[in-house]
Design an enzyme around this catalytic site. Sequence first.
Site, PDB file in Angstrom:
ATOM      1  N   GLY A   5      49.394  82.083  39.470  1.00  0.00           N
ATOM      2  CA  GLY A   5      49.762  82.542  38.134  1.00  0.00           C
ATOM      3  C   GLY A   5      50.871  83.573  38.211  1.00  0.00           C
ATOM      4  O   GLY A   5      51.266  83.993  39.306  1.00  0.00           O
ATOM      5  N   TYR A  13      40.195  70.229  46.401  1.00  0.00           N
ATOM      6  CA  TYR A  13      40.227  70.453  44.945  1.00  0.00           C
ATOM      7  C   TYR A  13      39.161  69.602  44.262  1.00  0.00           C
ATOM      8  O   TYR A  13      38.366  70.094  43.460  1.00  0.00           O
ATOM      9  CB  TYR A  13      41.622  70.110  44.431  1.00  0.00           C
ATOM     10  N   THR A  46      48.799  67.527  32.656  1.00  0.00           N
ATOM     11  CA  THR A  46      49.309  68.279  31.512  1.00  0.00           C
ATOM     12  C   THR A  46      50.624  68.956  31.907  1.00  0.00           C
ATOM     13  O   THR A  46      50.774  69.369  33.055  1.00  0.00           O
ATOM     14  CB  THR A  46      48.283  69.342  31.076  1.00  0.00           C
ATOM     15  N   GLY A  48      27.460  83.520  36.462  1.00  0.00           N
ATOM     16  CA  GLY A  48      26.582  84.696  36.466  1.00  0.00           C
ATOM     17  C   GLY A  48      26.984  85.689  35.390  1.00  0.00           C
ATOM     18  O   GLY A  48      26.131  86.263  34.704  1.00  0.00           O
ATOM     19  N   PHE A  62      49.474  78.486  34.238  1.00  0.00           N
ATOM     20  CA  PHE A  62      50.135  77.608  33.257  1.00  0.00           C
ATOM     21  C   PHE A  62      49.218  77.355  32.060  1.00  0.00           C
ATOM     22  O   PHE A  62      49.526  77.756  30.928  1.00  0.00           O
ATOM     23  CB  PHE A  62      50.562  76.313  33.958  1.00  0.00           C
ATOM     24  N   ASN A  90      44.399  86.542  39.873  1.00  0.00           N
ATOM     25  CA  ASN A  90      44.796  87.205  41.124  1.00  0.00           C
ATOM     26  C   ASN A  90      46.258  86.911  41.470  1.00  0.00           C
ATOM     27  O   ASN A  90      46.735  87.307  42.526  1.00  0.00           O
ATOM     28  CB  ASN A  90      43.872  86.812  42.284  1.00  0.00           C
TER      29      ASN A  90
END
Length: 314
Positions: free
Chosen positions: A37, A146, A176, A103, A12, A33
């Site tokens: 999404g 989370y 949001t 990294g 999103f 992945n």
Amino acid sequence: MGRVVVTGGAGFLGSHLCRALLDRGDEVVCLDNLITGSIANIEDLFGRPGFTYVEHDVSTYVWVPGPVDRVLHFASPASPIDFERIPIQILKVGSLGTHNTLGLAKAKGARYFLASTSEVYGDPLVSPQPESYWGNVNPIGPRGVYDEAKRFAEAMTMAYHRHHGLDVRIVRIFNTYGPSMRPDDGRVVSNFIVQALRGEPLTIYGDGSQTRSFCFVEDEVRGFLALLDSDVTTPTNIGNPDEYTINDFAQMVLEVTGSSSEIEYRPLPVDDPMQRRPDITKAREHLGWEPAVHVREGIARTAAWFADRLAQDA
Ligand code: UDP
């Protein structure tokens, strides 16, 4: 401009961010992945110059060939329904995924931008929440997967900043909403709008006296870019400080959509924060940013998008 890696770029927020970066002339390498999404979110970007998509889980080793100027780590499932469904993936992308992308940024000499969250404040005991508040988080509750992953991600990012001199930005994102949310995302805005459009009861959890503050995605992404381009290396709240009880929010969704749906009360999820409202003094003073879209206008625009989407699905 620059070459920007966006993890979670098909999500999103990530998809809106990729679009905004392309609009201003950046090249974008979008990694996702597709666990939450979706290609539909970025379908319009494939034909655009400077856009590349790679399906990849950033919890595993990440490498992007060529120069990279910015690494924006937006990959993570973020809806409370995901916390029960895919808790280990959430912990991995917040910890291992943050380490891997830090990294990458270090190897490329890139600026690093972490998508953190108001969830680092947990069920806050102060309101509004300034960045200086350390939070009230239950580490072992269902939301801990989370909240603690993001707290770890912030700690890791600041350690790379202090220890390796990495140039970093950390945004704490508050609730949001807007087009491209999943209809079955489980969050209050998508649930209420979809329920209102279908004439189904709006499901209020608890007694509806808990509060949230809702930011339209266009404002939120403008805040991300302002922070990205700034020299502020410490966490910064980006959210809309207009605070509503869930009861009032439900009424507003009914009014704006003209729906005659009823209200149905359901049990409050475990550790559901009782209040949430960003203190955006820092963003106002250091970024010159504040939200511009009123929640009624944002609901109307989001409802129009959902109406189209539901018609297509049908
Ligand atoms: N909520 C609700 N009905 C729903 C979905 C959520 O009353 O159908 C409540 C939820 O319990 C919380 C608030 O709305 O108090 C915001 O929930 P959401 O899942 O959108 O995000 P959160 O801010 O909790 O991460």
